[in-house]
Structure formats: C-alpha cells, structure tokens
Design a protein around this motif. Sequence first.
Motif, PDB file in Angstrom:
ATOM      1  N   ALA A  22       0.827  -1.200   0.000  1.00  5.26           N
ATOM      2  CA  ALA A  22       0.000   0.000   0.000  1.00  5.26           C
ATOM      3  C   ALA A  22       0.865   1.255   0.000  1.00  5.26           C
ATOM      4  O   ALA A  22       1.996   1.253   0.491  1.00  5.26           O
ATOM      5  CB  ALA A  22      -0.907   0.005   1.226  1.00  5.26           C
ATOM      6  N   PRO A  23       0.345   2.339  -0.544  1.00  5.19           N
ATOM      7  CA  PRO A  23       1.088   3.605  -0.510  1.00  5.19           C
ATOM      8  C   PRO A  23       1.215   4.127   0.915  1.00  5.19           C
ATOM      9  O   PRO A  23       0.243   4.140   1.665  1.00  5.19           O
ATOM     10  CB  PRO A  23       0.227   4.540  -1.362  1.00  5.19           C
ATOM     11  N   MET A  24       2.439   4.526   1.274  1.00 12.88           N
ATOM     12  CA  MET A  24       2.703   5.032   2.625  1.00 12.88           C
ATOM     13  C   MET A  24       3.710   6.165   2.547  1.00 12.88           C
ATOM     14  O   MET A  24       4.810   5.986   2.009  1.00 12.88           O
ATOM     15  CB  MET A  24       3.268   3.917   3.517  1.00 12.88           C
ATOM     16  N   VAL A  53       2.578   0.073  -4.758  1.00 14.93           N
ATOM     17  CA  VAL A  53       2.063   1.424  -5.012  1.00 14.93           C
ATOM     18  C   VAL A  53       2.902   2.370  -4.164  1.00 14.93           C
ATOM     19  O   VAL A  53       3.009   2.195  -2.953  1.00 14.93           O
ATOM     20  CB  VAL A  53       0.572   1.556  -4.675  1.00 14.93           C
ATOM     21  N   THR A  54       3.505   3.354  -4.797  1.00 17.96           N
ATOM     22  CA  THR A  54       4.412   4.240  -4.077  1.00 17.96           C
ATOM     23  C   THR A  54       3.666   5.143  -3.100  1.00 17.96           C
ATOM     24  O   THR A  54       2.448   5.280  -3.140  1.00 17.96           O
ATOM     25  CB  THR A  54       5.204   5.154  -5.027  1.00 17.96           C
ATOM     26  N   ILE A 223      -7.561   3.827  -9.016  1.00 22.21           N
ATOM     27  CA  ILE A 223      -7.952   4.896  -8.086  1.00 22.21           C
ATOM     28  C   ILE A 223      -8.144   4.299  -6.710  1.00 22.21           C
ATOM     29  O   ILE A 223      -8.605   3.151  -6.565  1.00 22.21           O
ATOM     30  CB  ILE A 223      -9.235   5.619  -8.559  1.00 22.21           C
ATOM     31  N   ARG A 224      -7.767   5.053  -5.697  1.00 23.79           N
ATOM     32  CA  ARG A 224      -7.957   4.631  -4.302  1.00 23.79           C
ATOM     33  C   ARG A 224      -9.074   5.454  -3.678  1.00 23.79           C
ATOM     34  O   ARG A 224      -9.127   6.674  -3.847  1.00 23.79           O
ATOM     35  CB  ARG A 224      -6.670   4.822  -3.505  1.00 23.79           C
ATOM     36  N   LEU A 225      -9.948   4.776  -2.922  1.00 25.09           N
ATOM     37  CA  LEU A 225     -11.085   5.414  -2.269  1.00 25.09           C
ATOM     38  C   LEU A 225     -11.144   4.993  -0.815  1.00 25.09           C
ATOM     39  O   LEU A 225     -10.721   3.884  -0.452  1.00 25.09           O
ATOM     40  CB  LEU A 225     -12.394   5.016  -2.969  1.00 25.09           C
ATOM     41  N   PHE A 312      -1.290  -4.308   1.935  1.00 27.38           N
ATOM     42  CA  PHE A 312      -0.713  -4.273   3.280  1.00 27.38           C
ATOM     43  C   PHE A 312       0.132  -3.018   3.405  1.00 27.38           C
ATOM     44  O   PHE A 312       0.958  -2.722   2.532  1.00 27.38           O
ATOM     45  CB  PHE A 312       0.181  -5.497   3.515  1.00 27.38           C
ATOM     46  N   GLY A 313      -0.070  -2.292   4.495  1.00 29.44           N
ATOM     47  CA  GLY A 313       0.691  -1.083   4.731  1.00 29.44           C
ATOM     48  C   GLY A 313       1.801  -1.306   5.732  1.00 29.44           C
ATOM     49  O   GLY A 313       2.943  -1.589   5.360  1.00 29.44           O
TER      50      GLY A 313
END
Length: 359
Positions: A22-24, A53-54, A223-225, A312-313
């Motif tokens: 996950a983007p962090m 995902v950056t 897209i992230r929501l 996963f973040g």
Amino acid sequence: MPSLFSSYRLGELTLPNRTVMAPMSRVRAAAGGLATPSMATYYAQRATAGLIVTEGVQPSRVGQSNPGTPGLYTDEQTDSWRQVTDAVHTNGGRVFAQIMHGGRVSHHETTGLQPVGPSAVPGEGSVFTPSGPQPMPVPRALETDEIPEHVRSHVDAARRAVDAGFDGVELHGANGYLISQFLSSNANLRDDRYGGSVTNRIRFAVETVAATVETVGATRTGIRLSPGGGGIWGVTEDDAAELNTALLTELARFDLAYVHVEATTDEDVLVRLRKAWPGTLIVSPTLPGGPKQAGRAEADHWLGLGADLIAFGRGFLANPDLVERLRSHLPLAPADENTYYQGGDAGYLTYPTYQHTAA
C-alpha cells in the motif's frame, strides 16, 4: 476462494501473488521533490509484492501536502524516478505511482502558496510544515474555471510517471486529499456543477479518471477510495453507499486497472460496492485500534468476500520479505513509529529479512 499466493492478471501485468504494498508516506525525498537512491533501494527491497504502489507523489507545487515528499511535475523529478522503477523492475517487481494532490491538507510554509480546496473549509488537525506541526489553514475555494487545471495536473503527472518507467498510476481519491474533498459531504459545500448532489460531487473524480485514461490508458490507471471518509483530516461522506455506488457505476465504463478501497466503512457497504464494481478490487483492511498489522487472517477474510488483491501497509514497512513471511506463517516484525517520517535510512532500509535459526 483464491489464495493470497496465486497469480493474478492485472491489465497487461501478471502478478505472481495477490499482495499489494500500500502507498505510505515516508518523506525521504531530496530537495526539489526528487526521488533518491535510498528510495530506489527501499522499493526494490519489497519487489516480491505482487504490486507496489508508491507513497503519494504531488502533481504540482500547490498539490504538495507535507515537506520531504516527492513530485512528478518537473523534468528533474521525472528523471529522478527512473532509478526507482529500474531498481524495482530489476528485482522482478511491478510498481504504480500514487498521484496525490493534498488540496486543503497543506500549508503555505511548505509550498509558499495558499492551499486550495473545493470550499473554504479547513481540515481538522495539524499538518506537517518545515517548522513543525501547524493547524491547517483555511483553503482558497477553487473557482469553477480553475478546476480543469487541477484535473490536468493529475494527468500530466500520470504521463510523467509512465515516461519514468512506472507500470501505471493510482489516483489518490481517499484519505481526505483533494479528490476525496470533492467527494465529501462536509468539505465540499459548493453550489456549482461540482457540489451539492452526489452526481456533482463525483464529477471531479470522474473527470480526472477519464482524462488520465485518455492519456496513459485504462490498464495503467487505478484509483484509491476511502468510502465514508474515515474521518481522516475531518472528511466525511454522509451518504457513503449511495455516493460510492454512483462513482463506481460511472467508473465502470473506463475498464480501469483497479479500484483500491480502504475498509473505512461498514463491511456490508463494502460488500455492496464489490457487487457494483465489475473490475479488479484491491482492499486495504483497516483494523480496530489502528497499529495492529493486517495478516493472513484479514487477507483471507476479504478474499472470501470478493476482493481480488489485498493491500498491506505497516506490514511492508518492517518486513521487506512480507510475502514470504505470510506464506510460511513466520512472525511479522513491528515497525518503529518514531522512524516513519524522520528521514534518513534508519527505520527505512535497515529492516532485515527473516533470519532462520538452526534447530
């Protein structure tokens, strides 16, 4: 039910497993919003993820939320990202850039500009600035004729991302940033074609997606929501089920690479959204209490409810070999929260892979 470790076809990519990093935000960019060799190493260390995902990448100067974050709006920034994409691809990975316009979640000390948003409503909480945390200022409400400029900034950043070697882009429509602010029922108080009704509040998101697809292609666009808003930066969506169903219905005609949802609303709403979305769905499990890391149990739960991929973040922060740890039921190392945003390589490049000991 599919296995977390089975392959998956995502557009033109074949993912070796169904895990997504996950983007962090890690705020390790160099001056001028440049990606660095350490960033290349960081992402390459985690290339066993099915997809990376950056961190959020600002598409313009006014779109920058925090100090130390990278950009994709100058030639120098674009060139700096090639070391990252090359390193990930050399290690066998696949990587999308998350394009994140902060909107009202910003500060003039960071950008030299007054933040902008759909309405002159400040976010809740403090935002990082070069001099430390500061209350979020009142943003300048965008004029109707200015809005296409901010659509274009996302599109230009997407084009630059592909030029820099990214496999695609994720538009950040979650977590209280600009697209999320337009979707919101309390951050968006507009009375023009971008505010009021559900149809109007989803318009900015739909126009941004449409223009991005036209520029870089549907298979390179996600897209992230965060349905319901999650209360992040004070954003809420009072009509989460109606609004997100309407949005996904509109987005379905673009045949996107994916929609990435956070579990920020009731599970039954998310299951309804799964039924409304015909394409690939990534779910980021959100756990009560916050810092606990999601693991196989949470992944299997959402795969069973229809998710295709699981993001996963925190798990990827301290476990560059997270996929193998999950596969082999190995313990997960905890991340040091003190190093999330402090800069430098400590707590960034220093987490080891699992060390097996002799029996």
